[in-house]
Design a protein around this motif. Sequence first.
Motif, PDB file in Angstrom:
ATOM      1  N   ASP A   1       0.834  -1.193   0.000  1.00  3.77           N
ATOM      2  CA  ASP A   1       0.000   0.000   0.000  1.00  3.77           C
ATOM      3  C   ASP A   1       0.873   1.248   0.000  1.00  3.77           C
ATOM      4  O   ASP A   1       1.951   1.284   0.588  1.00  3.77           O
ATOM      5  N   GLU A   2       0.372   2.307  -0.659  1.00  6.05           N
ATOM      6  CA  GLU A   2       1.023   3.599  -0.633  1.00  6.05           C
ATOM      7  C   GLU A   2      -0.036   4.673  -0.434  1.00  6.05           C
ATOM      8  O   GLU A   2      -1.147   4.583  -0.972  1.00  6.05           O
ATOM      9  N   GLY A   3       0.308   5.704   0.324  1.00  8.40           N
ATOM     10  CA  GLY A   3      -0.611   6.810   0.555  1.00  8.40           C
ATOM     11  C   GLY A   3       0.077   8.137   0.335  1.00  8.40           C
ATOM     12  O   GLY A   3       1.263   8.299   0.679  1.00  8.40           O
ATOM     13  N   PHE A   4      -0.640   9.109  -0.231  1.00  7.04           N
ATOM     14  CA  PHE A   4      -0.047  10.391  -0.589  1.00  7.04           C
ATOM     15  C   PHE A   4      -1.009  11.532  -0.269  1.00  7.04           C
ATOM     16  O   PHE A   4      -2.234  11.358  -0.261  1.00  7.04           O
ATOM     17  N   LEU A   5      -0.426  12.684  -0.028  1.00  9.58           N
ATOM     18  CA  LEU A   5      -1.158  13.944  -0.066  1.00  9.58           C
ATOM     19  C   LEU A   5      -0.919  14.536  -1.449  1.00  9.58           C
ATOM     20  O   LEU A   5       0.217  14.837  -1.806  1.00  9.58           O
ATOM     21  N   GLN A   6      -1.978  14.663  -2.226  1.00  6.30           N
ATOM     22  CA  GLN A   6      -1.848  15.151  -3.604  1.00  6.30           C
ATOM     23  C   GLN A   6      -2.288  16.609  -3.676  1.00  6.30           C
ATOM     24  O   GLN A   6      -3.436  16.935  -3.364  1.00  6.30           O
ATOM     25  N   VAL A   7      -1.386  17.461  -4.108  1.00  6.73           N
ATOM     26  CA  VAL A   7      -1.673  18.883  -4.304  1.00  6.73           C
ATOM     27  C   VAL A   7      -1.586  19.166  -5.797  1.00  6.73           C
ATOM     28  O   VAL A   7      -0.578  18.846  -6.436  1.00  6.73           O
ATOM     29  N   GLU A   8      -2.635  19.759  -6.345  1.00  5.26           N
ATOM     30  CA  GLU A   8      -2.716  19.926  -7.798  1.00  5.26           C
ATOM     31  C   GLU A   8      -3.124  21.365  -8.149  1.00  5.26           C
ATOM     32  O   GLU A   8      -4.308  21.688  -8.172  1.00  5.26           O
ATOM     33  N   PRO A   9      -2.150  22.239  -8.438  1.00  8.71           N
ATOM     34  CA  PRO A   9      -2.484  23.597  -8.880  1.00  8.71           C
ATOM     35  C   PRO A   9      -2.774  23.643 -10.376  1.00  8.71           C
ATOM     36  O   PRO A   9      -2.228  22.855 -11.152  1.00  8.71           O
ATOM     37  N   THR A  10      -3.626  24.566 -10.789  1.00 10.75           N
ATOM     38  CA  THR A  10      -3.973  24.753 -12.200  1.00 10.75           C
ATOM     39  C   THR A  10      -4.082  26.241 -12.502  1.00 10.75           C
ATOM     40  O   THR A  10      -4.705  26.985 -11.739  1.00 10.75           O
ATOM     41  N   VAL A  11      -3.490  26.652 -13.626  1.00 16.83           N
ATOM     42  CA  VAL A  11      -3.579  28.031 -14.097  1.00 16.83           C
ATOM     43  C   VAL A  11      -3.971  27.997 -15.569  1.00 16.83           C
ATOM     44  O   VAL A  11      -3.336  27.293 -16.364  1.00 16.83           O
ATOM     45  N   VAL A  12      -5.008  28.741 -15.949  1.00 23.38           N
ATOM     46  CA  VAL A  12      -5.502  28.766 -17.316  1.00 23.38           C
ATOM     47  C   VAL A  12      -5.586  30.210 -17.803  1.00 23.38           C
ATOM     48  O   VAL A  12      -6.108  31.076 -17.089  1.00 23.38           O
ATOM     49  N   PHE A  13      -5.072  30.450 -19.023  1.00 23.64           N
ATOM     50  CA  PHE A  13      -5.219  31.739 -19.702  1.00 23.64           C
ATOM     51  C   PHE A  13      -5.724  31.476 -21.112  1.00 23.64           C
ATOM     52  O   PHE A  13      -5.210  30.596 -21.811  1.00 23.64           O
ATOM     53  N   GLU A  14      -6.709  32.249 -21.551  1.00 19.02           N
ATOM     54  CA  GLU A  14      -7.255  32.122 -22.892  1.00 19.02           C
ATOM     55  C   GLU A  14      -7.538  33.500 -23.473  1.00 19.02           C
ATOM     56  O   GLU A  14      -7.862  34.453 -22.746  1.00 19.02           O
ATOM     57  N   ARG A  15      -7.445  33.570 -24.815  1.00 19.86           N
ATOM     58  CA  ARG A  15      -7.852  34.783 -25.521  1.00 19.86           C
ATOM     59  C   ARG A  15      -8.467  34.378 -26.851  1.00 19.86           C
ATOM     60  O   ARG A  15      -7.773  33.886 -27.746  1.00 19.86           O
ATOM     61  N   GLY A  16      -9.775  34.577 -26.985  1.00 15.33           N
ATOM     62  CA  GLY A  16     -10.471  34.213 -28.202  1.00 15.33           C
ATOM     63  C   GLY A  16     -10.340  32.737 -28.507  1.00 15.33           C
ATOM     64  O   GLY A  16     -10.156  31.893 -27.628  1.00 15.33           O
ATOM     65  N   GLU A  17     -10.412  32.419 -29.802  1.00 13.05           N
ATOM     66  CA  GLU A  17     -10.320  31.029 -30.252  1.00 13.05           C
ATOM     67  C   GLU A  17      -8.906  30.621 -30.617  1.00 13.05           C
ATOM     68  O   GLU A  17      -8.652  29.447 -30.878  1.00 13.05           O
ATOM     69  N   ASP A  18      -7.967  31.579 -30.641  1.00 21.14           N
ATOM     70  CA  ASP A  18      -6.648  31.304 -31.201  1.00 21.14           C
ATOM     71  C   ASP A  18      -5.560  31.052 -30.173  1.00 21.14           C
ATOM     72  O   ASP A  18      -4.464  30.641 -30.541  1.00 21.14           O
ATOM     73  N   PHE A  19      -5.832  31.288 -28.904  1.00 17.27           N
ATOM     74  CA  PHE A  19      -4.781  31.069 -27.906  1.00 17.27           C
ATOM     75  C   PHE A  19      -5.390  30.553 -26.609  1.00 17.27           C
ATOM     76  O   PHE A  19      -6.401  31.070 -26.118  1.00 17.27           O
ATOM     77  N   GLY A  20      -4.749  29.541 -26.056  1.00 20.81           N
ATOM     78  CA  GLY A  20      -5.134  29.021 -24.751  1.00 20.81           C
ATOM     79  C   GLY A  20      -3.963  28.315 -24.102  1.00 20.81           C
ATOM     80  O   GLY A  20      -3.204  27.614 -24.776  1.00 20.81           O
ATOM     81  N   LEU A  21      -3.793  28.490 -22.810  1.00 21.07           N
ATOM     82  CA  LEU A  21      -2.704  27.860 -22.065  1.00 21.07           C
ATOM     83  C   LEU A  21      -3.239  27.346 -20.744  1.00 21.07           C
ATOM     84  O   LEU A  21      -3.852  28.101 -19.977  1.00 21.07           O
ATOM     85  N   ASN A  22      -3.007  26.069 -20.478  1.00 17.36           N
ATOM     86  CA  ASN A  22      -3.453  25.423 -19.252  1.00 17.36           C
ATOM     87  C   ASN A  22      -2.258  24.706 -18.639  1.00 17.36           C
ATOM     88  O   ASN A  22      -1.735  23.749 -19.220  1.00 17.36           O
ATOM     89  N   LEU A  23      -1.792  25.196 -17.485  1.00 15.29           N
ATOM     90  CA  LEU A  23      -0.625  24.639 -16.804  1.00 15.29           C
ATOM     91  C   LEU A  23      -1.032  24.060 -15.459  1.00 15.29           C
ATOM     92  O   LEU A  23      -1.888  24.604 -14.767  1.00 15.29           O
TER      93      LEU A  23
END
Length: 446
Positions: free
Chosen positions: A63-85
């Motif tokens: 067995d293994e146990g973890f504390l999972q931390v998951e940050p997300t940052v999203v930037f978009e502009r119109g239909e031509d650009f999007g970034l999801n990190l």
Amino acid sequence: MRMMRSGAVWLLLAWPVVAWAEDAPETQPEEEERRARDNAWRSLLRLDATTLSLLPRAGVGSDEGFLQVEPTVVFERGEDFGLNLGAPVRLRLWGGGEGAGLVRREDWDSLSDFGQVVRALKLGSDDSPIAVWFGALEDYSLLAAHLVRRYSNRLNPDYHPAGGVLTGTLGPLYTEAFVSDVLGARLMGAEFSLDVQHVLFGPPRESARYTLSLSAVHDWGKAGGRAPSTTLAHLDAIAVVVVRPGFEAHLLAGWGGRPGERGAWGAVVGAGADAVSPTLRMMLRLELRRQHGGFRQGSFGPDYELARFKAAGPDGVPLADASFPDGYSVFSEADVGWDAVGYGGTHKHLKLSLGVEAFLWGRFDGDGRVAVQFVQRTIEVALKGLAVGMGQPGARYLGAAELRWRFLSGKLYAMGTGGTLLFPEADGTLRPGTFASVGLGVDNAR
């Protein structure tokens, strides 16, 4: 964020509705509002914190146990650009054996694993002459989809690559190329689709009504664990026979094989329909397939990232070396998105995707996922499952479920997930396991 268009013939899916809307004159306030919306930046900040337990099945491992931390940052502009990190960071709470580190080593032990930081990067749109997209491939199909269909590059729990898709249009030629791992030598392929009507009679009023396409896919087998390499190719002809506002139907025929291997071939005929309305988007497919000499359509499918090490069935060998009986099969697929308040975006009241294939010699494969939202979108339940080789020895089953509940005006949410996993080992075996997690998240989506 919208995924890239999935092929020249499938482009017609939304064309009648879009064309009808563009014919209507825009008033000046509406046009100004649209331009302001296209030029505006949109962002999303999110943080999930959950406890994650990885449990062995049948007494294998520990067995293994973890504390999972998951940050997300999203930037978009119109239909031509999007970034999801963003990426999950798993901090060990217990288990792992002697020498186990604070951070789960298997999540970051190869160059490919660092691709998981880029969830999605979009440059260009469906209407751009050239567009690129990077990120996790989930339920990905390559154009006519007779080689790559419903493929996921994250099925291996210890392999987290970022894939890439390039699309381009030049006169009557539409091209889509992809790689499953932009940082490693793995699965890559391309399909070239030619608009026959455009070639013979000049630019048509409705593009891609009659197309010929050629696709080829090769797996180098050198990232995400060593496995035998393989190459497949396919030729397809597709004719859109019915075009109505919000509805289209097409017929198709194709032939494929393994280059350099005599006697390994397959053929397919079928039909499909696509429907679009303000609240509904639906895609249906039905195909009759013939397999011969070990070739089969959809080899790079939902199970491939496990089958490349050990295919489902009695042989217990990698898919590239596994025998496959000659015969016929029937394949059907449905993809439905429904929203009671108007179709758009990625979050809908109902999302359903299902693909099944029945082989006349006694085997049945299927995979699907469904997500439903309740109580003014405050509760979402998602289920997914995979079954390969049913009716034969060595069948494979995987499943998972997720529940999210938003409260405090939707800014805070509780979540719980659980399901089964298969971990590829160095000797080519698959170690079974289960996972479960519960936690909280916060974002500025509402």
